[in-house]
Write an enzyme that holds these catalytic residues in place. Structure first.
Site, mmCIF file in Angstrom:
data_model
loop_
_atom_site.group_PDB
_atom_site.id
_atom_site.type_symbol
_atom_site.label_atom_id
_atom_site.label_comp_id
_atom_site.label_asym_id
_atom_site.label_seq_id
_atom_site.Cartn_x
_atom_site.Cartn_y
_atom_site.Cartn_z
ATOM 1 N N LYS A 92 0.818 -1.200 0.037
ATOM 2 C CA LYS A 92 0.036 -0.033 -0.158
ATOM 3 C C LYS A 92 0.851 1.254 0.034
ATOM 4 O O LYS A 92 1.967 1.341 0.143
ATOM 5 C CB LYS A 92 -0.880 0.050 1.232
ATOM 6 C CG LYS A 92 -1.859 -1.287 1.179
ATOM 7 C CD LYS A 92 -2.579 -1.191 0.065
ATOM 8 C CE LYS A 92 -3.825 -2.381 -0.029
ATOM 9 N NZ LYS A 92 -3.101 -3.767 0.048
HETATM 10 C C1 LIG Z 1 -9.575 -2.503 -1.914
HETATM 11 C C2 LIG Z 1 -9.005 -3.288 -0.772
HETATM 12 N N1 LIG Z 1 -9.735 -3.363 0.370
HETATM 13 C C3 LIG Z 1 -9.611 -4.056 1.393
HETATM 14 C C4 LIG Z 1 -8.117 -4.553 1.307
HETATM 15 C C5 LIG Z 1 -7.620 -5.193 2.625
HETATM 16 O O1 LIG Z 1 -6.653 -4.954 3.330
HETATM 17 P P1 LIG Z 1 -5.450 -5.471 4.196
HETATM 18 O O2 LIG Z 1 -4.855 -6.457 3.155
HETATM 19 O O3 LIG Z 1 -4.632 -4.550 4.886
HETATM 20 O O4 LIG Z 1 -6.287 -6.449 5.155
HETATM 21 C C6 LIG Z 1 -7.194 -4.393 0.346
HETATM 22 C C7 LIG Z 1 -5.823 -5.113 0.446
HETATM 23 O O5 LIG Z 1 -5.279 -5.243 -0.672
HETATM 24 C C8 LIG Z 1 -7.696 -3.819 -0.740
HETATM 25 O O6 LIG Z 1 -6.850 -3.689 -2.035
#
Ligand SMILES: Cc1ncc(COP(=O)(O)O)c(C=O)c1O
Length: 412
Positions: free
Chosen positions: A197
């Site tokens: 990210k």
């Molecule tokens: C659009 C979106 N929502 C939620 C998430 C979930 O985040 P995490 O990997 O920190 O759980 C991601 C992760 O890639 C994402 O791209």
């Protein structure tokens, strides 16, 4: 080949710029021996990192309340529960979205309703109108890879129908829309600090809102139903206690996310400028269009999307760019929800928890590839070219040179 071969640039955003700032803050946590956000050995004073991260986060995006949580997935589950979404409710989301967008809805017992994307790769606002029913409680908006969805229309149509707007900003921290940061347009928003990210702490997330009730409920859900004095000092307690989960962010992750947050604005400007620079060179190429951006001035620009008219051109285009050391993917880790195994089975961890348990035969209309001709078409024809925090102006110019040269060879 028209241009001399350049070395392959290092992709990446926050992870690519980890340095002395992250080291100093994480070391500070270790030296104080206080890795837990709510207290250390003496219970006083409250460890500072997550508190400071929340403060700077809400100041940066321009909102009232921010709550650090353990992941972007956790943030979505917390947000769902904060809104009180559960069995019998429907939540609209794009079929082209990350795993957690769908699973967070199922985990609270609600039914995900899949929508088509448009040429922005975000929700087509007309889909909200088509899919809304009296059971629709929320629309989950993914601001996909650094481009804000068309929030003016979406918020208007959702609020007109009494539907909550949840902005999933996991991929796009720092992105703006009409001069304001994403995460400030809807009722509640979520962010991720996972490795890929914009800002990373390995794992981590954030929930933001302007609504005191949603904030209190998010805190309670994230911390076993507790509402500690640290939060009551921000918003006094009003809600009855209810059963929560455990989605707390550690001080170690908080320290790293804080150092990374302070670098986001610089990365935004850098990637935005390089993206504009490349885009300016790519106008008028036959059979090639660019991703539509509802507000180009606010785009992060860390990924350039090219749509080719002919899907058969995608693989050779990508291979030729790759041979020139231009980073390029035909996919970005996302693929449509209806192609995922959990949608094909329609199962939750217990049969009674699946919102699809009574729908036979399964997969039903709305959960099969043939129900999403636009999503199928658009996602079969694009190339994604990262523009990382370490890319230079020369890398951007070389990228544009190579796209133009390969276009001539493949689409000419
Ligand atoms: C659009 C979106 N929502 C939620 C998430 C979930 O985040 P995490 O990997 O920190 O759980 C991601 C992760 O890639 C994402 O791209």
């Amino acid at each position: 080949m028209s241009a001399a071969l350049r070395p392959r640039p290092t992709p990446g955003l926050g992870a690519a710029v980890i340095g002395a700032e992250e080291e100093a803050l994480v070391l500070d946590v270790l030296r104080r021996k206080e890795p837990f956000r709510y207290y250390g050995a003496t219970f006083k004073p409250t460890p500072p990192m997550v508190v400071q991260l929340e403060k700077e986060f809400r100041e940066y995006i321009g909102t009232d309340y921010a709550l650090g949580v353990s992941s972007g997935t956790g943030a979505l589950e917390v947000a769902m529960a904060a809104m009180g979404i559960g069995p019998g409710d429907e939540v609209i989301l794009t079929a082209w979205s990350w795993v957690a967008c769908f699973t967070a809805i199922v985990r609270v017992g609600a039914k995900p309703v899949l929508a088509e994307i448009d040429e922005s790769l975000n929700l087509d606002p007309a889909e909200l109108i088509r899919l809304a029913t009296p059971r629709t409680r929320a629309v989950l908006i993914v601001h996909y890879q650094g481009v804000a969805a068309d929030m003016d229309r979406i918020v208007l149509e959702a609020h007109r129908r009494g539907i909550y707007v949840l902005e999933d900003c996991a991929q796009s921290l720092g992105t703006r829309y009409r001069g304001r940061q994403i995460g400030t347009w809807g009722d509640i928003a979520t962010f991720s600090f996972q490795y890929n990210k914009v800002a990373t702490s390995g794992e981590g997330g954030m929930v933001t809102t302007r609504d005191q009730r949603l904030y209190e409920r998010a805190v309670r859900l994230s911390d076993l139903g507790n509402y500690r004095p640290q939060h009551a000092a921000i918003v006094p307690a009003h809600e009855p206690a209810f059963v929560g989960g455990q989605y707390r962010l550690s001080e170690l992750a908080g320290a790293m996310a804080l150092a990374q947050l302070r670098k986001v604005e610089g990365m935004w400007q850098h990637c935005h400028d390089l993206h504009q620079r490349v885009v300016a060179r790519l106008q008028g190429l036959q059979g090639l269009t660019l991703r539509q951006i509802p507000d180009p001035a606010g785009a992060f620009g860390f990924e350039l999307y090219l749509f080719l008219k002919n899907p058969a051109h995608v693989a050779p285009f990508r291979e030729k760019l790759d041979a020139r050391n231009v980073n390029c993917g035909a996919r970005t880790g996302t693929y449509p929800q209806y192609n995922r195994d959990y949608v094909k089975t329609g199962l939750a961890h217990h049969p009674a928890l699946s919102p699809f348990r009574d729908i036979k035969p399964w997969p039903a209309p709305g959960y099969r590839a043939e129900d999403f001709p636009r999503t199928e078409d658009l996602t079969s024809r694009f190339l994604a070219l990262p523009i990382g925090a370490l890319y230079t102006t020369e890398d951007a110019d070389y990228m544009a040179d190579c796209i133009i040269a390969v276009h001539g060879e493949v689409c000419g």
